[in-house]
Design a protein around this motif. Structure first.
Motif: not given
Lengths: 128, 128
Positions: B10, B14, B17, B35, B50, B53-54, B56-57, B62, B64, B70
DNA sequence: CCTAGTGTTATATCTTACTAATACACAATA
DNA sequence: TATTGTGTATTAGTAAGATATAACACTAGG
């Protein structure tokens, strides 16, 4: 010792011992600290130390003598090879990662020089 | 995609991206792949994507939009900061590790130049 | 309204890393 | 030969990362 929680501890211990040997803090033929002592010093479990040492033994960097201890190889050529291999690995990883960020060869060198310069300045500021 | 088995997947996603955004392969405001599509492309599980991405959010890189996708932040300053942070992290890690091998500042620069030089030569040899 | 595409969450299972505790094997030596 | 210091191995337990699978929530478009 401070460990990076993104990398296995046994692997970081392995690199730590590589460093001790390469820098001559552990010399060829020298007995390294006992596994139980290392475990205390590094505040990790004996098994974790043992795992790191096992790999170093497999690689011929350390020599195990049951009942006596673990000893640094007398094979200086092997040590030199490890040093060179580790330096290349570091450069390669950094180079690849920066290239993936579209940093050019020249920029990498420039950034590095600037980093070293800044580092020296900050070091003076902090009286280290 | 090839992952380093010493670092959580993960976490590598990250950084991947981050790289796509920093290099402009993903532009501000653009929708990134779904996703489930990313999971297929990277051959990992949806939950693993996920998780990346979480974070990064959370960091504001990012945005969402449930049901839509996203999207890359429009905040170019935030992106520039991430680029600089990643470059510094790379240099720092490499520098610290080489210093632990008793490589001096000057030697680091020299080794790097040599590495880049050798790399170019080998690249030509391999017609890449 | 239904469907397809999207993000989000949840449960169970597997593997690896790490720890704790214990025991075993060997060497030096008092 | 008994003790101490050493490496080695085993078993059990916990936690994190990753997977498979499924379900839920929201949006857009027919």
């Amino acid at each position: 010792m401070k460990f990076d929680d993104k990398i296995p501890i046994y692997y970081q211990i392995k690199n730590y011992i590589y460093g001790r040997i390469i820098t001559g803090k552990l010399v060829p033929g020298e007995k390294i600290p006992a596994v139980r002592q290392l475990a205390v010093d590094l505040t990790v479990n004996v098994n974790t130390v043992q795992r790191a040492l096992s790999e170093l033994i497999s690689e011929g960097i350390l020599e195990s003598k049951r009942g006596l201890g673990n000893f640094v190889t007398e094979d200086q050529a092997a040590i030199n090879q490890v040093r060179h291999k580790m330096i290349m690995e570091q450069l390669h990883a950094m180079y690849e990662n920066l290239h993936n960020l579209n940093v050019t060869d020249d920029e990498i060198v420039q950034y590095l020089r600037q980093y070293i310069k800044d580092r020296r300045t900050n070091k003076d500021d902090q009286h280290n």
